[in-house]
Scaffold this motif. Structure first.
Motif, PDB file in Angstrom:
ATOM      1  N   GLU B 133       0.767  -1.202   0.680  1.00 37.60           N
ATOM      2  CA  GLU B 133       0.147  -0.112  -0.035  1.00 37.60           C
ATOM      3  C   GLU B 133       1.021   0.750  -0.237  1.00 37.60           C
ATOM      4  OE1 GLU B 133      -3.164   1.046  -0.759  1.00 37.60           O
ATOM      5  OE2 GLU B 133      -3.464  -2.082  -1.179  1.00 37.60           O
ATOM      6  N   ARG B 134       1.774   1.520   0.766  1.00 32.88           N
ATOM      7  CA  ARG B 134       2.666   2.134   1.099  1.00 32.88           C
ATOM      8  C   ARG B 134       3.961   2.547  -0.670  1.00 32.88           C
ATOM      9  NH1 ARG B 134       6.394   5.185   4.825  1.00 32.88           N
ATOM     10  NH2 ARG B 134       6.644   6.597   3.623  1.00 32.88           N
ATOM     11  N   ILE B 135       4.063   1.355  -0.599  1.00 29.76           N
ATOM     12  CA  ILE B 135       5.206   1.510  -2.359  1.00 29.76           C
ATOM     13  C   ILE B 135       3.992   2.133  -3.002  1.00 29.76           C
ATOM     14  CG2 ILE B 135       5.942  -0.234  -3.729  1.00 29.76           C
ATOM     15  CD1 ILE B 135       6.712  -1.792  -2.116  1.00 29.76           C
ATOM     16  N   ARG B 136       3.126   1.976  -3.179  1.00 29.25           N
ATOM     17  CA  ARG B 136       1.737   2.121  -4.540  1.00 29.25           C
ATOM     18  C   ARG B 136       1.208   3.435  -3.964  1.00 29.25           C
ATOM     19  NH1 ARG B 136      -1.980  -1.899  -3.561  1.00 29.25           N
ATOM     20  NH2 ARG B 136      -1.236  -3.473  -4.469  1.00 29.25           N
ATOM     21  N   ALA B 137       0.933   4.282  -3.130  1.00 23.33           N
ATOM     22  CA  ALA B 137       0.921   5.613  -2.139  1.00 23.33           C
ATOM     23  C   ALA B 137       2.233   6.225  -2.851  1.00 23.33           C
ATOM     24  CB  ALA B 137       0.754   5.654  -1.284  1.00 23.33           C
ATOM     25  N   GLU B 138       3.328   5.998  -3.055  1.00 25.75           N
ATOM     26  CA  GLU B 138       5.350   6.321  -2.970  1.00 25.75           C
ATOM     27  C   GLU B 138       4.702   7.057  -4.558  1.00 25.75           C
ATOM     28  OE1 GLU B 138       6.379   7.776  -1.365  1.00 25.75           O
ATOM     29  OE2 GLU B 138       5.702   7.538   0.914  1.00 25.75           O
ATOM     30  N   VAL B 139       4.454   6.192  -6.160  1.00 26.08           N
ATOM     31  CA  VAL B 139       4.311   6.406  -7.345  1.00 26.08           C
ATOM     32  C   VAL B 139       3.990   7.488  -7.810  1.00 26.08           C
ATOM     33  CG1 VAL B 139       4.194   4.899  -9.166  1.00 26.08           C
ATOM     34  CG2 VAL B 139       4.306   3.483  -7.069  1.00 26.08           C
ATOM     35  N   LYS B 140       5.457   7.616  -8.258  1.00 29.55           N
ATOM     36  CA  LYS B 140       4.995   9.145  -8.532  1.00 29.55           C
ATOM     37  C   LYS B 140       5.105   8.771 -10.295  1.00 29.55           C
ATOM     38  CE  LYS B 140       6.102  11.607  -5.330  1.00 29.55           C
ATOM     39  NZ  LYS B 140       6.222  10.764  -3.783  1.00 29.55           N
ATOM     40  N   THR B 141       5.847   8.429 -10.614  1.00 32.24           N
ATOM     41  CA  THR B 141       5.837   8.284 -12.209  1.00 32.24           C
ATOM     42  C   THR B 141       5.472   6.354 -12.425  1.00 32.24           C
ATOM     43  OG1 THR B 141       8.438   8.241 -11.880  1.00 32.24           O
ATOM     44  CG2 THR B 141       6.940  10.215 -13.290  1.00 32.24           C
ATOM     45  N   PRO B 142       4.128   6.023 -13.151  1.00 28.06           N
ATOM     46  CA  PRO B 142       3.879   4.652 -12.421  1.00 28.06           C
ATOM     47  C   PRO B 142       4.700   4.079 -13.863  1.00 28.06           C
ATOM     48  CG  PRO B 142       1.712   5.446 -12.806  1.00 28.06           C
ATOM     49  CD  PRO B 142       3.242   7.054 -12.662  1.00 28.06           C
ATOM     50  N   LEU B 143       5.208   2.994 -13.716  1.00 32.26           N
ATOM     51  CA  LEU B 143       5.883   2.229 -15.049  1.00 32.26           C
ATOM     52  C   LEU B 143       5.138   1.771 -16.025  1.00 32.26           C
ATOM     53  CD1 LEU B 143       8.762   0.236 -12.688  1.00 32.26           C
ATOM     54  CD2 LEU B 143       8.903   2.617 -14.092  1.00 32.26           C
ATOM     55  N   SER B 144       4.215   2.331 -17.064  1.00 32.21           N
ATOM     56  CA  SER B 144       3.185   2.464 -17.638  1.00 32.21           C
ATOM     57  C   SER B 144       3.793   1.838 -18.595  1.00 32.21           C
ATOM     58  CB  SER B 144       2.173   3.055 -17.874  1.00 32.21           C
ATOM     59  OG  SER B 144       1.784   3.846 -16.438  1.00 32.21           O
TER      60      SER B 144
END
Lengths: 192, 298
Positions: B133-144
């Motif tokens: 959850e925390r990791i997901r919340a920290e994602v600024k530029t998703p590796l889309s």
């Protein structure tokens, strides 16, 4: 007429070899092997082995000491533990192969020559620094085995160096004396 | 969460990018790494010494230090992780070995209570302590759109009783998905890269690397994410040799999962050791994050 003495001698040699393996960490369950071959089927390098893991275990149990310890197959094991993870009898096959490697090294078998050189280089580097210093280890090892290898590894070494991945000086720990004392004591106790 | 950080020898050399990105990402998600004070080599594989007792003692000194520091150990290197864990395991199980190791440690004024220290792999610690959850919340530029093959290697999950399934683990898949990457089907995710055979039996190791790269390519991966410095070194450093021997044209960058996490979290490239890889990762990363191509690539 059968020479009874030979049979007794052979039986005791066989028992001694199994006992050596049984006594090493992970070797306790070698009697449980059912020779199903899951280990050899799972081994990523059995392709290169004259004696794949299932056969090695059978040979240990048959007391074929020299054949096992001279086998080049031991030195192809990469310690990927796939055999150990899959063994239905929960035998630590990888650790048994480690035990066999050490026996082969201790007896100076020809197939173990490079491993002995590597082990000696490794222990002296760790004794000296407390940490492994890859370039230092390789130089010592190549010097003992194959000085030409130094040249052929040049291009990759240069690439690593340019990317800051090849330190020229290694690290040393503070507790070198302490570690040396521990290694000295362990060598003395584990010695022949 | 505080953990004793055990970098291991590779992370000071060929695996420097792993060390840098581990420190950066852990700091970012609130995992406090306290370097294990005066740690020594893990003992490497147990035939690195002709005498097995020496290996176990070299390894056990680290457990003594961690016990003194009162912290569990986290190791990013899968080989160190396996060796330290195995030492503790055998010290718990085998009275004879316990007695001999204790006597040797005593010569150095140390002692260790088997089972006192828990040894964890970084991948486990990051997911369990940082949390998805925390990791997901920290994602600024998703590796889309970045197609990544999740490569665990052998010793991250084996022999067994670790933090994930020994053959079909999913923790790294979950992490990469949380970072926004597209995880490709990678059935060889726990097959071996050859490890140190690359030094002693190159043909065997090159063949294993070829299989891993081929599977990634056939499943459309643009990159392989790894959790072990030996795997990274073999697949990255020897990719050119694989191409030469097998007549292939692989051009697949190999990054540590911590580097990908850092990129997604928007951490600076310099803190993540980007550009240290031999097969440049810049172009693939630039495509998915619309970033400038990082420095240091050919």
């Amino acid at each position: 007429m059968t020479d009874h003495g030979d049979i007794v001698l052979e039986a005791s040699t066989r028992r001694d070899f199994i006992a050596e393996v049984l006594a090493s960490p992970g070797g306790e369950r070698i009697h449980d092997c059912i020779q199903c071959g899951t280990c050899s089927g799972s081994c990523p390098v059995s392709y290169f082995m004259d004696n794949p893991p299932r056969k090695l275990i059978a040979m240990v149990r048959a007391g074929m000491r020299d054949e096992v310890l001279n086998s080049k197959s031991l030195w192809y094991c990469t310690s990927c533990y796939m055999c150990t993870a899959r063994c239905p009898r929960k035998i630590a096959v990888t650790d048994i192969i480690y035990a066999l490697k050490r026996l082969a090294m201790a007896e100076g078998k020809a197939a173990a020559k490079n491993a002995v050189a590597l082990a000696e280089s490794f222990v002296s580097v760790v004794n000296d620094r407390g940490r492994n210093f890859e370039p230092g280890l390789l130089v010592r090892y190549w010097f003992k085995t194959n000085p030409l290898a130094m040249l052929s590894s040049g291009p990759l070494g240069l690439k690593l160096l340019m990317r800051g991945r090849l330190p020229v000086t290694g690290e040393r720990i503070e507790g070198r004396e302490q570690l040396r004392a521990i290694i000295a004591k362990a060598s003395e106790m584990g010695g022949e | 969460m505080r953990l004793a950080y055990y970098p291991g020898c590779s992370l000071a050399a060929t695996g420097r990018a792993y060390d840098q990105s581990t420190r950066a990402v852990c700091r970012h998600v609130g995992i406090e790494l306290e370097e294990l004070e005066d740690w020594n080599c893990c003992g490497a594989t147990s035939y690195m010494s002709v005498r097995e007792l020496v290996s176990y003692c070299i390894s056990a000194r680290n457990l003594c230090l961690a016990q003194k520091q009162g912290l569990d150990v986290v190791a990013p290197c899968s080989a160190c992780y396996t060796v330290l864990r195995k030492t503790d395991h055998y010290l718990c199980e085998l009275p004879e070995l316990r007695k001999n190791v204790a006597a040797a440690l005593e010569a150095g004024g140390l002692s260790y209570q088997p089972g006192a220290v828990r040894v964890r792999h970084l991948l486990d610690a990051l997911l369990a302590e940082g949390g998805l959850e925390r990791i997901r919340a920290e994602v600024k530029t998703p590796l889309s759109g970045l197609k990544v093959a999740p490569y665990y290697g052998c010793q991250t999950v084996r022999p067994a009783d670790g933090f994930d399934h020994p053959e079909f683990p999913t923790k790294l898949d979950q992490l990469l998905t949380a970072l926004g990457a597209e995880v490709v089907y990678y059935p060889v995710k726990t097959r071996c890269c050859g490890g140190s055979l690359m030094g002693s039996r190159p043909p065997a190791a090159l063949r294993l690397c070829k299989n891993l790269l081929l599977c990634a390519q056939q499943n459309g991966a643009q990159m392989i994410a790894t959790a072990c410095p030996l795997c990274q070194m073999n697949l990255d450093g020897f990719q050119g040799e694989v191409n030469r021997i097998y007549g292939m044209h692989f051009d697949i960058p190999i990054l540590y999962f911590t580097q990908l996490a850092g990129v997604a979290m928007g951490l600076p490239d310099a803190d993540l050791g980007l550009g240290r890889e031999i097969v440049p990762a810049g172009p693939a990363l630039a495509r998915c994050t619309r970033r400038l191509v990082v420095a240091g690539e050919g």
